[in-house]
Write a protein that holds these residues in place. Structure first.
Motif, PDB file in Angstrom:
ATOM      1  N   UNK A  33       0.795  -1.624   0.196  1.00 35.62           N
ATOM      2  CA  UNK A  33       0.312  -0.182  -0.221  1.00 35.62           C
ATOM      3  C   UNK A  33       1.010   1.267  -0.378  1.00 35.62           C
ATOM      4  N   UNK A  34       1.854   1.004   0.744  1.00 36.51           N
ATOM      5  CA  UNK A  34       2.316   2.624   0.930  1.00 36.51           C
ATOM      6  C   UNK A  34       3.145   2.707  -0.491  1.00 36.51           C
ATOM      7  N   UNK A  35       4.055   1.084  -1.309  1.00 33.36           N
ATOM      8  CA  UNK A  35       4.412   1.638  -2.342  1.00 33.36           C
ATOM      9  C   UNK A  35       4.066   2.063  -3.948  1.00 33.36           C
ATOM     10  N   UNK A  36       2.418   1.734  -3.588  1.00 31.49           N
ATOM     11  CA  UNK A  36       1.857   1.968  -4.453  1.00 31.49           C
ATOM     12  C   UNK A  36       1.023   3.745  -4.616  1.00 31.49           C
ATOM     13  N   UNK A  37       0.726   4.034  -2.920  1.00 33.39           N
ATOM     14  CA  UNK A  37       0.791   5.463  -3.042  1.00 33.39           C
ATOM     15  C   UNK A  37       1.836   6.574  -2.999  1.00 33.39           C
ATOM     16  N   UNK A  38       2.346   6.338  -3.155  1.00 33.82           N
ATOM     17  CA  UNK A  38       4.203   5.974  -3.584  1.00 33.82           C
ATOM     18  C   UNK A  38       4.391   6.378  -5.018  1.00 33.82           C
ATOM     19  N   UNK A  39       3.229   5.684  -6.060  1.00 35.44           N
ATOM     20  CA  UNK A  39       3.950   5.415  -7.261  1.00 35.44           C
ATOM     21  C   UNK A  39       5.545   4.874  -7.361  1.00 35.44           C
ATOM     22  N   UNK A  40       5.708   4.060  -6.770  1.00 35.27           N
ATOM     23  CA  UNK A  40       7.077   3.394  -6.592  1.00 35.27           C
ATOM     24  C   UNK A  40       6.252   1.751  -7.051  1.00 35.27           C
ATOM     25  N   UNK A  41       6.952   1.681  -8.605  1.00 39.77           N
ATOM     26  CA  UNK A  41       6.817  -0.099  -8.159  1.00 39.77           C
ATOM     27  C   UNK A  41       7.545  -0.782  -8.572  1.00 39.77           C
ATOM     28  N   UNK A  42       6.488  -2.122  -8.557  1.00 40.78           N
ATOM     29  CA  UNK A  42       7.297  -2.855  -7.151  1.00 40.78           C
ATOM     30  C   UNK A  42       6.878  -4.618  -7.851  1.00 40.78           C
ATOM     31  N   UNK A  43       7.342  -5.591  -7.375  1.00 41.34           N
ATOM     32  CA  UNK A  43       7.128  -7.022  -7.423  1.00 41.34           C
ATOM     33  C   UNK A  43       7.149  -7.625  -6.360  1.00 41.34           C
ATOM     34  N   UNK A  60       9.948 -17.154   1.896  1.00 40.28           N
ATOM     35  CA  UNK A  60       9.294 -15.368   1.883  1.00 40.28           C
ATOM     36  C   UNK A  60       9.339 -15.118   0.917  1.00 40.28           C
ATOM     37  N   UNK A  61       8.373 -14.270   1.147  1.00 37.14           N
ATOM     38  CA  UNK A  61       7.592 -13.158   0.025  1.00 37.14           C
ATOM     39  C   UNK A  61       8.946 -12.336  -0.465  1.00 37.14           C
ATOM     40  N   UNK A  62       8.785 -12.125  -0.996  1.00 33.65           N
ATOM     41  CA  UNK A  62      10.016 -10.473  -1.765  1.00 33.65           C
ATOM     42  C   UNK A  62       9.344  -9.617  -2.617  1.00 33.65           C
ATOM     43  N   UNK A  63       9.663  -8.677  -1.358  1.00 32.59           N
ATOM     44  CA  UNK A  63       9.334  -7.489  -2.552  1.00 32.59           C
ATOM     45  C   UNK A  63      10.696  -6.770  -3.429  1.00 32.59           C
ATOM     46  N   UNK A  64      10.173  -6.562  -5.375  1.00 27.12           N
ATOM     47  CA  UNK A  64      11.612  -6.322  -5.853  1.00 27.12           C
ATOM     48  C   UNK A  64      10.547  -5.037  -6.452  1.00 27.12           C
ATOM     49  N   UNK A  65      11.889  -4.335  -5.811  1.00 30.30           N
ATOM     50  CA  UNK A  65      12.205  -2.858  -6.623  1.00 30.30           C
ATOM     51  C   UNK A  65      12.795  -2.487  -8.118  1.00 30.30           C
ATOM     52  N   UNK A  66      12.591  -1.373  -8.464  1.00 30.88           N
ATOM     53  CA  UNK A  66      14.086  -1.422  -9.407  1.00 30.88           C
ATOM     54  C   UNK A  66      14.478  -0.292  -8.296  1.00 30.88           C
ATOM     55  N   UNK A  67      16.618  -0.285  -9.033  1.00 26.47           N
ATOM     56  CA  UNK A  67      17.479   0.088  -8.460  1.00 26.47           C
ATOM     57  C   UNK A  67      17.375   1.356  -9.066  1.00 26.47           C
ATOM     58  N   UNK A  68      16.365   2.229  -9.928  1.00 33.63           N
ATOM     59  CA  UNK A  68      16.582   3.602  -9.347  1.00 33.63           C
ATOM     60  C   UNK A  68      15.242   3.863  -8.602  1.00 33.63           C
ATOM     61  N   UNK A  69      14.309   3.228  -7.927  1.00 34.72           N
ATOM     62  CA  UNK A  69      13.631   3.867  -7.156  1.00 34.72           C
ATOM     63  C   UNK A  69      13.685   2.800  -5.766  1.00 34.72           C
ATOM     64  N   UNK A  75      13.598   4.892   2.154  1.00 36.51           N
ATOM     65  CA  UNK A  75      13.864   6.333   2.983  1.00 36.51           C
ATOM     66  C   UNK A  75      11.914   6.379   2.688  1.00 36.51           C
ATOM     67  N   UNK A  76      11.600   5.570   2.220  1.00 37.55           N
ATOM     68  CA  UNK A  76       9.932   6.114   2.444  1.00 37.55           C
ATOM     69  C   UNK A  76       9.486   4.879   3.961  1.00 37.55           C
ATOM     70  N   UNK A  77       9.835   3.297   3.600  1.00 33.08           N
ATOM     71  CA  UNK A  77       9.934   2.447   4.737  1.00 33.08           C
ATOM     72  C   UNK A  77      10.824   3.355   5.763  1.00 33.08           C
TER      73      UNK A  77
END
Length: 93
Positions: A33-43, A60-69, A75-77
């Motif tokens: 929810x935090x990543x979606x609200x901040x418009x940060x793409x993730x998988x 465990x489940x992993x949250x993957x973001x791009x290196x650029x994000x 910082x958000x977390x």
């Protein structure tokens, strides 16, 4: 290289970086929810493996973001109560 999910096609591709690894579905949902609200793409990976594994919590489940994000996502977390979920890295201030 992986294309940004659920976004318009762009001229660039991104390199995946692991942000969080957790078995807690509540934490995972809140981080999504935090990543979606901040418009940060993730998988989120290993979601189906975790369901099949049941309560042993071996995968465990992993949250993957791009290196650029990744710096923005970290910082958000760090600004929320989920800062303990993010593993420390030596590349970020």
């Amino acid at each position: 290289m992986v294309r940004v999910p659920n976004q318009r096609p762009t001229h660039y591709e991104w390199t995946p970086a692991e942000l969080v690894r957790t078995n807690d579905p509540v934490v995972l949902s809140a981080i999504e929810a935090l990543l979606t609200a901040a418009h940060i793409p993730y998988i989120v990976t290993d979601r189906n493996v975790s369901v099949l594994a049941g309560s042993i919590e071996a995968f465990p489940r992993r949250v993957i973001v791009g290196d650029c994000c990744a710096p923005d996502a970290r910082r958000l977390l760090a600004q929320t109560e989920f800062s303990r979920e993010v593993p420390p890295t030596g590349r970020e201030p």
